[in-house]
Write an enzyme that holds these catalytic residues in place. Structure first.
Site, mmCIF file in Angstrom:
data_model
loop_
_atom_site.group_PDB
_atom_site.id
_atom_site.type_symbol
_atom_site.label_atom_id
_atom_site.label_comp_id
_atom_site.label_asym_id
_atom_site.label_seq_id
_atom_site.Cartn_x
_atom_site.Cartn_y
_atom_site.Cartn_z
ATOM 1 C CD GLU A 61 -2.139 2.059 1.442
ATOM 2 O OE1 GLU A 61 -1.885 3.135 0.680
ATOM 3 O OE2 GLU A 61 -1.554 2.613 2.683
ATOM 4 C CB CYS B 118 -1.055 7.475 1.176
ATOM 5 S SG CYS B 118 -2.102 6.367 1.975
#
Length: 487
Positions: free
Chosen positions: A258, A292
């Site tokens: 991720e 993010c």
């Protein structure tokens, strides 16, 4: 908008490693400081795991996995459910410690603890439903498929979600019947300690969960090279993710990566520009933009560009910035002086190339690593802030005339984690959801991740998913069994 003076900080707890069901200072003497981002002061220290500590954690995880996989799902679920309950009970104590070491506002921190407990709840129930199947065949044979935990997991998490990040990996691994050695961030270790303590106090068997801190490159190399490790899960930057994926590939280990993003937002001309701007501000400045999936490139149709920008600037200027322990604070400091310097460098690069600062653009006076909520307009295409993940409170707003142009720019980067769009037209919504290249897409809002649905990226933003049934599936091996009923 400034906040009032900081309230008294909580007492920062001692930090230890957790190996084989016991708390330990580790076998070495190396320590790293832990800072309060709101003051820049050292509040504690974290022990650095040595090779002997990592070997002990791996051996414990191997033993723990073999015991945990053979523990019935009801017994496993009861222990995990108790851990979730303990987190809820302790949210009021964990939240202030998280704020002290991460800087995020207390409301965000306490809410993150509650969401982590829900993350565990979800995975407990998914673990009960890791169904196999019986495949029709002849009368003298049973053909079946079963799913089993992949084995000991090596996990690595970032600092921006001190409890949510580790929990996404721990919850899925333990619910799948795996054990785990997790290297949490050295910048926010006390929150990880509090998380692991909840599992310990809930009665999790020794070795099933192990927590280490230290030098990232030393730990990742050691854990991934070990024959005990069967799976690697990582959240962090694209360069580090590529490196760890390369290490894992040498042993053909499956991975979840991720990685970073640079989320585009496309605002169509049929929406209320002020309402869209207020929604974008709420999402942009969560955790000071250190997310993010944070919206970070705003493409606004020329018909509403000015109205959107004016409303965005007004809302950004109304944010209460200050020590996250103060009541009413909506945005805290950046996590480190290094991060603030990086943000300042992006703003300087853009303005040197001709961008205009509509608001912000400066570090705030006083102690700590604060940076003002910043809006940039007239940003040239070559500015670094349009190509590099800003990971901070910077919002570049760009004008577009044609949707083809906006989509081309939105999809032009190697990132593909999150994207956002605002429109009330069904045809535009259908096109945008089809053509935006991102693993997470939000329409008419700027939402975060939820346990019941998968999160993950396209392109260089990674592979694998966390959350939903897809998140648990990555921690399971699939075994086909053909059983002849007679010889």
């Amino acid at each position: 908008m400034p906040a009032s003076a900081a309230v008294e900080a909580p007492v920062y707890p001692p930090i230890q490693l957790y190996i084989d069901g016991a708390w330990t200072d580790g076998s070495g003497s190396r320590r790293e400081p832990v800072y309060d981002p709101a003051t820049g002061e050292v509040v504690g220290e974290v022990p650095v795991a040595e090779a002997a500590d990592l070997d002990a954690a791996l051996a414990a995880a191997d033993r723990g996995w073999r015991a945990w996989r053979d523990t019935g799902v009801e017994a496993r679920s009861a222990i995990l459910a108790r851990a979730a309950d303990l987190l809820r009970e302790r949210a009021g104590q964990i939240g202030p410690v998280m704020t002290l070491e991460s800087g995020k506002p207390l409301r965000e921190a306490t809410g993150e603890v509650q969401r982590a407990a829900f993350q565990l709840d979800w995975n407990i129930e998914e673990g009960r439903r890791a169904y196999g199947r019986i495949i029709p065949t002849g009368p003298d044979e049973m053909l079946s498929v079963v799913h089993q935990g992949v084995g000991p997991v090596a996990a690595f998490t970032a600092w921006n979600f001190p409890i949510g990040g580790p929990m996404r990996k721990i919850a899925a691994a333990l619910a799948a019947g795996c054990s785990i050695v997790i290297k949490a961030s050295e910048e926010v270790p006390a929150t990880a300690v509090a998380l692991v303590r909840a599992f310990h106090d809930a009665g999790l068997p020794a070795g099933v969960l192990n927590l280490v801190f230290g030098v990232p490159a030393e730990i990742s190399t050691h854990l991934i090279a070990s024959p005990i490790t069967r799976f690697v899960a990582f959240t962090g930057s694209i360069p580090v993710g590529k490196h760890l994926a390369g290490l894992a590939a040498q042993r053909m280990l499956p991975t979840i990566m991720e990685l970073g993003g640079h989320a585009p937002v496309i605002v169509c001309p049929d929406v209320d520009p002020a309402a869209a701007a207020r929604s974008c501000v709420r999402g942009k400045f969560v955790n000071a933009g250190q997310v993010c999936t944070s919206p970070s490139r705003f493409f606004v149709h020329e018909d509403i560009h000015d109205a959107f920008t004016d409303a965005f600037v007004t809302a950004a200027e109304q944010l209460v910035v200050g020590n996250g322990l103060d009541a009413g604070v909506q945005m805290g400091p950046l996590s480190s002086q290094r991060r603030r310097q990086a943000v300042a460098g992006l703003v300087a690069d853009a303005t040197n190339l001709g961008a205009r600062v509509a608001t912000g653009g400066t570090a705030l006076a006083g102690p700590g690593w604060f940076y003002a909520p910043t809006v940039l307009t007239d940003v040239p295409a070559q500015a670094r802030v349009l190509r590099e993940e800003p990971f901070g409170p910077i919002a570049p707003i760009l004008r577009y005339a044609d949707l083809d142009e906006a989509l081309a720019q939105a999809n032009s980067l190697p990132y593909g984690l999150a994207a956002y769009c605002f429109t009330h037209r069904a045809d535009l919504a259908a096109r945008l959801t089809r053509e935006l290249e991102a693993g997470i897409l939000s329409v008419n809002h700027v939402g975060g991740s939820v346990p019941q649905a998968p999160s993950g990226g396209f392109k260089e933003s990674g592979h694998g998913r966390e959350g939903g049934y897809e998140g648990l599936a990555d921690y399971l091996e699939t075994k086909r069994i053909s059983h002849k009923l007679a010889i």
